[in-house]
Design a protein around this motif. Structure first.
Motif, PDB file in Angstrom:
ATOM      1  N   SER A  58       0.838  -1.206   0.000  1.00 57.33           N
ATOM      2  CA  SER A  58       0.000   0.000   0.000  1.00 57.33           C
ATOM      3  C   SER A  58       0.870   1.252   0.000  1.00 57.33           C
ATOM      4  N   GLY A  59       0.219   2.383  -0.249  1.00 56.13           N
ATOM      5  CA  GLY A  59       0.921   3.661  -0.138  1.00 56.13           C
ATOM      6  C   GLY A  59       1.321   3.953   1.302  1.00 56.13           C
ATOM      7  N   THR A  60       0.578   3.391   2.246  1.00 56.43           N
ATOM      8  CA  THR A  60       0.900   3.589   3.661  1.00 56.43           C
ATOM      9  C   THR A  60       2.173   2.827   4.033  1.00 56.43           C
ATOM     10  N   PHE A  84      -2.755  13.606   4.129  1.00 59.08           N
ATOM     11  CA  PHE A  84      -3.650  12.513   4.482  1.00 59.08           C
ATOM     12  C   PHE A  84      -3.192  11.888   5.808  1.00 59.08           C
ATOM     13  N   ALA A  86      -2.597   8.942   6.643  1.00 59.72           N
ATOM     14  CA  ALA A  86      -1.592   7.869   6.554  1.00 59.72           C
ATOM     15  C   ALA A  86      -0.158   8.381   6.593  1.00 59.72           C
ATOM     16  N   THR A  87       0.098   9.587   6.087  1.00 57.31           N
ATOM     17  CA  THR A  87       1.468  10.110   6.080  1.00 57.31           C
ATOM     18  C   THR A  87       2.002  10.155   7.504  1.00 57.31           C
ATOM     19  N   VAL A 129       4.766  16.315   1.176  1.00 56.10           N
ATOM     20  CA  VAL A 129       3.726  15.721   0.326  1.00 56.10           C
ATOM     21  C   VAL A 129       3.462  16.681  -0.827  1.00 56.10           C
ATOM     22  N   ASP A 156       6.341  11.789   0.391  1.00 61.98           N
ATOM     23  CA  ASP A 156       5.135  10.995   0.213  1.00 61.98           C
ATOM     24  C   ASP A 156       4.514  11.513  -1.083  1.00 61.98           C
ATOM     25  N   ALA A 158       2.267  10.125  -2.991  1.00 58.71           N
ATOM     26  CA  ALA A 158       1.044   9.364  -3.294  1.00 58.71           C
ATOM     27  C   ALA A 158       0.128  10.086  -4.287  1.00 58.71           C
ATOM     28  N   HIS A 159       0.285  11.423  -4.388  1.00 56.17           N
ATOM     29  CA  HIS A 159      -0.538  12.184  -5.334  1.00 56.17           C
ATOM     30  C   HIS A 159       0.177  12.404  -6.666  1.00 56.17           C
ATOM     31  N   TYR A 182      -3.978   3.084  -4.662  1.00 53.94           N
ATOM     32  CA  TYR A 182      -5.376   3.074  -4.210  1.00 53.94           C
ATOM     33  C   TYR A 182      -6.254   3.545  -5.384  1.00 53.94           C
ATOM     34  N   LYS A 185      -6.341   7.148  -6.892  1.00 49.36           N
ATOM     35  CA  LYS A 185      -5.091   7.812  -7.292  1.00 49.36           C
ATOM     36  C   LYS A 185      -4.959   7.860  -8.820  1.00 49.36           C
ATOM     37  N   GLY A 192      -2.057  -1.274  -3.252  1.00 45.05           N
ATOM     38  CA  GLY A 192      -0.643  -1.393  -3.593  1.00 45.05           C
ATOM     39  C   GLY A 192       0.077  -0.084  -3.448  1.00 45.05           C
TER      40      GLY A 192
HETATM   41  C1  LIG Z   1      -3.555   7.708  -0.517  1.00 42.99           C
HETATM   42  C2  LIG Z   1      -2.474   8.278   0.312  1.00 42.99           C
HETATM   43  C3  LIG Z   1      -1.696   7.489   1.166  1.00 42.99           C
HETATM   44  C4  LIG Z   1      -2.037   6.056   1.477  1.00 42.99           C
HETATM   45  O1  LIG Z   1      -2.072   5.213   0.405  1.00 42.99           O
HETATM   46  P1  LIG Z   1      -2.823   3.788   0.548  1.00 42.99           P
HETATM   47  O2  LIG Z   1      -2.437   3.092  -0.706  1.00 42.99           O
HETATM   48  O3  LIG Z   1      -4.283   4.064   0.654  1.00 42.99           O
HETATM   49  O4  LIG Z   1      -2.274   3.114   1.769  1.00 42.99           O
HETATM   50  C5  LIG Z   1      -0.635   8.068   1.832  1.00 42.99           C
HETATM   51  N1  LIG Z   1      -0.362   9.380   1.691  1.00 42.99           N
HETATM   52  C6  LIG Z   1      -1.091  10.184   0.905  1.00 42.99           C
HETATM   53  C7  LIG Z   1      -0.713  11.624   0.766  1.00 42.99           C
HETATM   54  C8  LIG Z   1      -2.185   9.669   0.196  1.00 42.99           C
HETATM   55  O5  LIG Z   1      -2.918  10.481  -0.575  1.00 42.99           O
END
Ligand SMILES: *Cc1c(COP(=O)(O)O)cnc(C)c1O
Length: 370
Positions: A58-60, A84, A86-87, A129, A156, A158-159, A182, A185, A192
């Motif tokens: 995952s992104g986490t 988010f 999760a960061t 981020v 991070d 993720a975006h 996710y 995204k 993943g």
């Molecule tokens: C979506 C997201 C995550 C987490 O990703 P997952 O795949 O849902 O675990 C982490 N950081 C940011 C900034 C996100 O947007």
């Protein structure tokens, strides 16, 4: 809904290809950490012009693993407040003592002056981020501040799949970067994540953490406090088919954004300004409402009167105001509070039509008269 907040794109031939890859892994019995995952890693590294990529669950976990590799347990890690959950949660899980840093309302990115002021004797690193997929030029100031103070920098991203600044790709500005697959995204894997770095030692360590802290795939010698952070082959197949469309997806998102830019120029709603040297993937199209306008009322009217769903904010409430992070919150962060309250995200996707963009603009002009 005539304009959904987001939409996923899996053309027929991609779905067929994904199924063939899954069929292959069912036949071979190789269902996790296999050939498809390795191919995804190789192509993801190429697409981000970096030496190594490690696929994870995952992104986490793509944030937690590197923070464990960086051994930040009991040390202070500075995290942007407008991100988010999760960061920051991944940093806490890795054992870090986190401290929130304010952002610059003009860019939504970490404010270099606030970063400088937040550094303390126990600080070891910084997590930034790229909100909405935008890498602002101020990332260079953040790099400089980190190196002057002996801190590592982690992104991070993720975006920010495929985003760049002066041609330098997201995820390559610090020691490592993370991405998420996710479904919301820019490219989806179901679940993943991916970790990228130019440091081969980092890759060795990340692979140990990813697979239960085992020193190698074939031994049962556990040398680190790892976890099950592996990516399955079916998820890798989905993400790989999407990765091969990344450029196409980003081009289309940039086309949608250009239409919004043109329509919003000189109006009451102000788009986040993105300079030419920054190639944003437009994970989100961010714009600011005039002061005093009630965001939830605007969203409700657009939805009910025009069937236009605005996309989720990034983010609605900064982390230092979320109850779970109360132990780490010290004092107001006016930049993050102001922009979390005032921005909206217009719908964007890789399959959005020009007619849908026009409807969004019509609706916006109707609910926010200039
Ligand atoms: C979506 C997201 C995550 C987490 O990703 P997952 O795949 O849902 O675990 C982490 N950081 C940011 C900034 C996100 O947007």
């Amino acid at each position: 809904m005539r304009v959904p907040a987001a939409a996923i794109s899996f053309p027929d031939e991609d779905r067929e290809w994904i199924l063939s890859q899954i069929d292959e892994s069912l036949r071979s019995g190789q269902l996790t950490l296999g050939q498809v995952g390795r191919q995804l890693e190789a192509e993801f590294a190429d697409a981000h012009k970096v030496a190594h990529a490690v696929s994870v669950s995952s992104g986490t976990s793509a944030v937690e693993i590197p923070l464990r590799v960086l051994e930040c347990k009991g040390k202070e890690v500075l995290v942007q407040a407008n991100t988010f959950f999760a960061t920051a949660a991944a940093a806490v899980s890795a054992g870090a003592d986190i401290k929130f840093v304010d952002c610059d309302p003009a860019t939504m990115a970490m404010d270099p002056a606030a970063l400088q002021a937040a550094i303390g004797p126990n600080t070891v690193g910084v997590v930034v981020v790229h909100i909405g997929g935008f890498i602002p030029p101020a990332i260079r100031d953040i790099q400089r501040i980190c190196s002057e103070n002996g801190l590592w920098l982690f992104e991070d991203a993720a975006h920010a799949h495929g985003s760049s600044l002066d041609g330098q790709m997201a995820g390559t500005f610090g020691v490592a970067g993370s991405f998420s697959f996710y479904p919301t995204k820019v490219i989806a894997g179901g679940e993943g994540g991916m970790l990228i770095t130019n440091d081969s030692h980092f890759v060795d360590e990340a692979k140990i953490y990813r697979d239960q802290g085992k020193a190698s795939f074939l031994t049962n010698d556990h040398t680190r406090l790892g976890y099950n952070w592996r990516m399955s082959e079916p998820h890798a197949a989905i993400a790989l088919s999407q990765l091969r469309r990344l450029d196409e997806f980003v081009d289309h998102r940039r086309h949608v954004a250009a239409l919004y830019d043109e329509a919003l120029a000189d109006g009451p709603v102000t788009p986040l300004a993105i300079p030419d040297e920054s190639r944003c993937n437009y994970y989100k199209y961010i714009a600011f409402l005039p002061a005093g306008v009630d965001r939830s009322f605007i969203k409700k009217r657009m939805r009910e009167e025009f069937e236009v769903a605005l996309s989720g904010e990034v983010y609605e409430l900064p982390l230092h105001l979320q109850s779970v992070f109360e132990p780490w919150a010290d004092g107001p962060l006016p930049g993050a509070e102001e922009l979390c309250a005032r921005h909206i995200c217009l719908p964007v996707s890789a399959v959005m039509t020009d007619e849908q963009v026009e409807l969004v603009i019509t609706a916006l002009n109707e609910v926010i008269p200039s």
